[in-house]
Scaffold this motif. Structure first.
Motif, short mmCIF file in Angstrom:
data_model
loop_
_atom_site.label_atom_id
_atom_site.label_comp_id
_atom_site.label_asym_id
_atom_site.label_seq_id
_atom_site.Cartn_x
_atom_site.Cartn_y
_atom_site.Cartn_z
N HIS A 89 85.80 31.60 48.12
CA HIS A 89 84.76 31.74 49.16
C HIS A 89 84.82 30.62 50.19
O HIS A 89 83.82 29.98 50.47
CB HIS A 89 83.37 31.82 48.52
N SER A 126 71.52 25.36 43.34
CA SER A 126 71.63 25.91 44.70
C SER A 126 72.96 26.61 44.90
O SER A 126 73.18 27.24 45.94
CB SER A 126 71.52 24.78 45.74
N GLY A 166 76.28 27.73 42.03
CA GLY A 166 76.64 28.71 41.01
C GLY A 166 75.56 28.92 39.97
O GLY A 166 75.59 29.89 39.23
N ALA A 192 72.61 29.62 40.67
CA ALA A 192 71.56 30.44 41.28
C ALA A 192 71.38 31.75 40.54
O ALA A 192 70.25 32.26 40.43
CB ALA A 192 71.89 30.70 42.75
N ALA A 242 57.29 31.29 49.08
CA ALA A 242 58.64 31.06 49.64
C ALA A 242 58.54 30.77 51.13
O ALA A 242 59.34 30.01 51.68
CB ALA A 242 59.51 32.28 49.39
N ARG A 265 61.56 28.33 46.53
CA ARG A 265 62.49 29.16 47.28
C ARG A 265 62.81 30.40 46.49
O ARG A 265 62.86 30.37 45.27
CB ARG A 265 63.80 28.39 47.57
N LEU A 266 63.06 31.50 47.21
CA LEU A 266 63.46 32.73 46.53
C LEU A 266 64.92 32.57 46.10
O LEU A 266 65.82 32.52 46.93
CB LEU A 266 63.37 33.92 47.49
N MET A 267 65.14 32.45 44.82
CA MET A 267 66.51 32.32 44.33
C MET A 267 67.27 33.63 44.63
O MET A 267 66.73 34.71 44.51
CB MET A 267 66.51 32.04 42.83
N GLY A 291 69.40 33.89 50.96
CA GLY A 291 69.89 32.90 51.92
C GLY A 291 71.31 32.49 51.60
O GLY A 291 71.78 32.63 50.48
N LYS A 346 74.54 35.09 57.57
CA LYS A 346 73.21 35.23 58.18
C LYS A 346 72.96 36.73 58.36
O LYS A 346 72.23 37.16 59.22
CB LYS A 346 73.14 34.46 59.51
N ARG A 386 79.45 40.84 49.28
CA ARG A 386 79.60 40.92 47.81
C ARG A 386 78.33 41.50 47.20
O ARG A 386 78.36 42.25 46.23
CB ARG A 386 79.87 39.51 47.26
N ARG A 436 65.33 33.75 59.90
CA ARG A 436 66.24 32.74 59.34
C ARG A 436 67.53 33.33 58.74
O ARG A 436 68.32 32.61 58.16
CB ARG A 436 65.48 31.94 58.27
N ASN A 458 71.86 37.34 48.43
CA ASN A 458 73.27 36.93 48.30
C ASN A 458 73.81 37.45 46.97
O ASN A 458 73.11 38.14 46.23
CB ASN A 458 73.41 35.41 48.43
N PHE A 504 80.73 32.87 36.61
CA PHE A 504 81.11 32.48 37.97
C PHE A 504 82.39 31.62 37.93
O PHE A 504 83.31 31.79 38.71
CB PHE A 504 79.96 31.68 38.61
C1 SDX Z 1 76.30 30.55 46.37
O1 SDX Z 1 78.81 28.25 49.95
C2 SDX Z 1 79.11 29.33 49.28
O2 SDX Z 1 79.93 30.10 49.68
C3 SDX Z 1 78.36 29.51 48.01
C4 SDX Z 1 78.58 30.84 47.30
C5 SDX Z 1 80.01 30.95 46.81
O3 SDX Z 1 80.45 32.07 46.56
O4 SDX Z 1 80.61 29.88 46.57
O5 SDX Z 1 78.34 31.93 48.18
C6 SDX Z 1 77.68 31.01 46.09
O6 SDX Z 1 76.05 29.40 46.13
C7 SDX Z 1 75.28 31.49 46.99
C8 SDX Z 1 73.92 30.79 47.28
C9 SDX Z 1 73.13 30.72 45.98
N1 SDX Z 1 71.93 29.85 46.13
C10 SDX Z 1 70.71 30.42 46.16
O7 SDX Z 1 70.48 31.63 46.14
C11 SDX Z 1 69.57 29.38 46.17
C12 SDX Z 1 68.50 29.82 47.20
N2 SDX Z 1 69.09 29.68 48.53
C13 SDX Z 1 68.84 28.44 49.26
O8 SDX Z 1 68.76 27.29 48.48
C14 SDX Z 1 69.66 28.32 50.55
O9 SDX Z 1 69.55 29.53 51.19
C15 SDX Z 1 71.12 27.93 50.48
C16 SDX Z 1 71.32 26.63 49.76
C17 SDX Z 1 71.93 28.99 49.80
C18 SDX Z 1 71.63 27.76 51.92
O10 SDX Z 1 70.90 26.73 52.48
P1 SDX Z 1 71.19 26.23 54.01
O11 SDX Z 1 72.17 27.08 54.71
O12 SDX Z 1 71.46 24.76 53.95
O13 SDX Z 1 69.82 26.57 54.72
P2 SDX Z 1 68.63 25.59 54.87
O14 SDX Z 1 68.34 24.97 53.53
O15 SDX Z 1 68.90 24.70 56.03
O16 SDX Z 1 67.40 26.58 55.21
C19 SDX Z 1 67.26 27.12 56.52
C20 SDX Z 1 65.82 27.66 56.58
C21 SDX Z 1 64.79 26.63 56.09
O17 SDX Z 1 63.54 26.96 56.73
P3 SDX Z 1 63.15 26.15 58.11
O18 SDX Z 1 63.22 24.68 57.76
O19 SDX Z 1 64.16 26.58 59.15
O20 SDX Z 1 61.74 26.63 58.41
O21 SDX Z 1 65.68 28.78 55.68
C22 SDX Z 1 64.76 28.45 54.64
C23 SDX Z 1 64.62 26.94 54.63
O22 SDX Z 1 63.36 26.56 54.12
N3 SDX Z 1 65.34 28.97 53.38
C24 SDX Z 1 64.64 29.61 52.44
C25 SDX Z 1 65.59 29.97 51.45
N4 SDX Z 1 66.82 29.54 51.82
C26 SDX Z 1 66.66 28.91 53.02
N5 SDX Z 1 63.31 29.92 52.31
C27 SDX Z 1 62.94 30.58 51.18
N6 SDX Z 1 63.79 30.97 50.21
C28 SDX Z 1 65.11 30.68 50.30
N7 SDX Z 1 65.96 31.05 49.33
#
Ligand code: SDX
Length: 426
Positions: free
Chosen positions: A232, A266, A268, A270, A294, A302-304, A307, A312, A317, A358, A363, A386
């Motif tokens: 990825h 945040s 694997g 997740a 959330a 945060r909603l696991m 995002g 975006k 997948r 946002r 995911n 994973f």
């Molecule tokens: C994987 O990198 C990869 O490719 C990873 C992966 C892979 O295959 O290797 O795809 C696998 O890790 C998928 C992601 C799994 N993680 C989660 O599902 C955990 C929940 N998601 C978040 O923690 C978050 O979305 C991330 C870590 C995945 C991404 O974070 P970013 O891109 O750094 O975004 P950010 O933290 O800067 O957030 C941007 C905005 C913020 O709000 P504002 O400050 O703009 O008002 O979006 C909000 C955040 O608060 N936000 C969420 C959110 N994720 C971001 N709000 C609520 N719930 C969420 N899950």
């Protein structure tokens, strides 16, 4: 110097600087700022690499806006639906898909290396019951380097081939052993007559001298999950693996570092967090309360499974996994409150301004957890699944960097905000 440049002007002294633009074969170009400090006396700053490319790579390409993912030019939906995980592992490690003969030979190479040195069992015996399988797996992979300690001659094609086959083949066995040891169960050895994914499921579920019924749809669902996780781009764990490759560290040490990074909630971790969160929410009538949390800036909730740094739009997948989840639930006759809670979360989030603005979509982890649960794989094993999928990607990324003509050790700079020099009081 490239004919195309970016000019930057410093308004403190009105000096201008030119930096070349390098073009990708597809996707965003980059500005080569490798001389930025030498020319300007300043560093660039980009916490988490949100706009910074750390390397050049030919392996995987993601178009986050279009929700597209390709491994060496092949679309992920094609690979997930038409090919097996070992097809995909071969593609990542050998630059192209295998012919039928090449695949058969590769499968044989992997099967015959699926056993691990019996000495590993002494290490695993030392772990307490209920030790997290990711901790056991990480230790097991590091321990492999005690058995295969000869430093790898990366340019020796056969040696490299042997190393990559060993790791791809032994990770599932170590993973299954990690689960069995963590739960005080007798270990099940690999069966030389079973395919890669069937073998792994059998090592998880079987008991000595007993037969376990593995349905073809279960094997296909897990094989597809491995394919979808295979690589990825420069995600956090791959960046960890590449950092170790830049120091010429042993590949097993690099894979163990990737496991450590992937374990994070945040990243694997997740998929395990998604299920724990769905269980915590419990019923569909509590979904609104947690959607509000959330969205609440003052609430760290945060909603696991929602995002992504790059996607975006829909994670392609997740699109494939959503189909598999529905197929598996129907075929295995599973309907659960958790699925109803997940479907309500998805329905609300996909129409709510906060998530749409946002670019927060489900995911891969939002769906993989429910599928793994339907496959009777315990939550603490989700990140391990994973790892099995991502291992060929990590090896491909590790070797792509290791084979570069010049390898620059990863050594970022910083914006120092600490104290200036202090006079000690004698
Ligand atoms: C994987 O990198 C990869 O490719 C990873 C992966 C892979 O295959 O290797 O795809 C696998 O890790 C998928 C992601 C799994 N993680 C989660 O599902 C955990 C929940 N998601 C978040 O923690 C978050 O979305 C991330 C870590 C995945 C991404 O974070 P970013 O891109 O750094 O975004 P950010 O933290 O800067 O957030 C941007 C905005 C913020 O709000 P504002 O400050 O703009 O008002 O979006 C909000 C955040 O608060 N936000 C969420 C959110 N994720 C971001 N709000 C609520 N719930 C969420 N899950």
């Amino acid at each position: 110097m490239s004919k195309d440049i970016i000019t930057i002007t410093n308004n403190r002294d009105n000096k201008s600087y030119e930096f070349p633009i390098l073009d990708a074969s597809v996707g965003p170009s980059v500005v080569d700022i490798s001389t930025f400090y030498k020319e300007t006396g300043m560093f660039t700053y980009d916490e988490g690499y949100t706009s910074t490319a750390s390397c050049q790579s030919k392996i995987t390409y993601i178009d986050g806006g279009a929700g597209k993912l390709m491994y060496r030019g092949y679309d992920i939906a094609y690979l997930a639906k038409e090919k097996t995980f070992l097809d995909t592992a071969y593609l990542l490690l050998h630059d192209d898909l295998p012919s039928a003969e090449q695949l058969k030979a590769y499968e044989g190479e992997i099967t015959k290396r699926s056993f691990v040195n019996e000495g590993i069992k002494k290490l695993f015996d030392s772990f307490p019951d209920q030790a997290h399988p990711m901790a056991i797996l990480s230790a097991g992979v590091s321990a492999l380097s005690t058995f295969y300690f000869d430093h790898l001659e990366i340019d020796d094609k056969d040696e490299y081939q042997e190393m990559s086959n060993r790791i791809v083949a032994k990770i599932p066995t170590l993973a299954a052993f990690s689960y069995r040891y963590s739960n005080g169960l007798p270990i099940i050895y690999p069966d030389m007559n079973k395919g890669f994914t069937e073998n792994f499921l059998n090592m998880l579920r079987a008991y000595p001298h007993s037969y376990v019924d593995l349905k073809p749809i279960e094997i296909k669902a897990l094989d597809t999950i491995f394919t979808l996780h295979a690589d990825h781009e420069q995600n956090a764990s791959t960046t960890a693996v590449r950092n170790l490759a830049s120091t010429m560290a042993h590949p097993y040490a690099a894979i163990a570092a990737g496991i450590g990074a992937l374990w994070g909630r945040s990243h694997g971790g997740a998929n395990e967090s998604v299920i724990r969160q769905l269980e915590m929410i419990g019923t569909v009538d509590r979904v609104d309360e947690f959607i509000a949390k959330a969205k609440d800036k003052n609430d760290s909730f945060r909603l696991m499974g929602f995002g992504h740094r790059v996607y975006k739009n829909f994670d392609p997948r997740a699109t494939v996994l959503k189909e598999i989840r529905n197929e598996l639930m129907t075929e295995l006759g599973i309907s659960s409150e958790l699925v109803a809670v997940a479907e309500k979360i998805e329905k609300i989030a996909l129409s709510d301004e906060y998530f749409i603005k946002r670019g927060l979509y489900p995911n891969i982890d939002f769906y993989s957890g429910l599928i793994l649960q339907a496959l009777k794989i315990p939550k603490e094993m989700f990140a391990v699944i994973f790892v099995i999928g991502r291992t060929p990607g990590w090896i491909a990324q590790w070797s792509e960097l290791s084979k570069q003509k010049t390898v620059k050790i990863a050594r970022p700079r910083q914006l120092y905000t600490g104290p200036t020099e202090r006079t000690p009081e004698y």
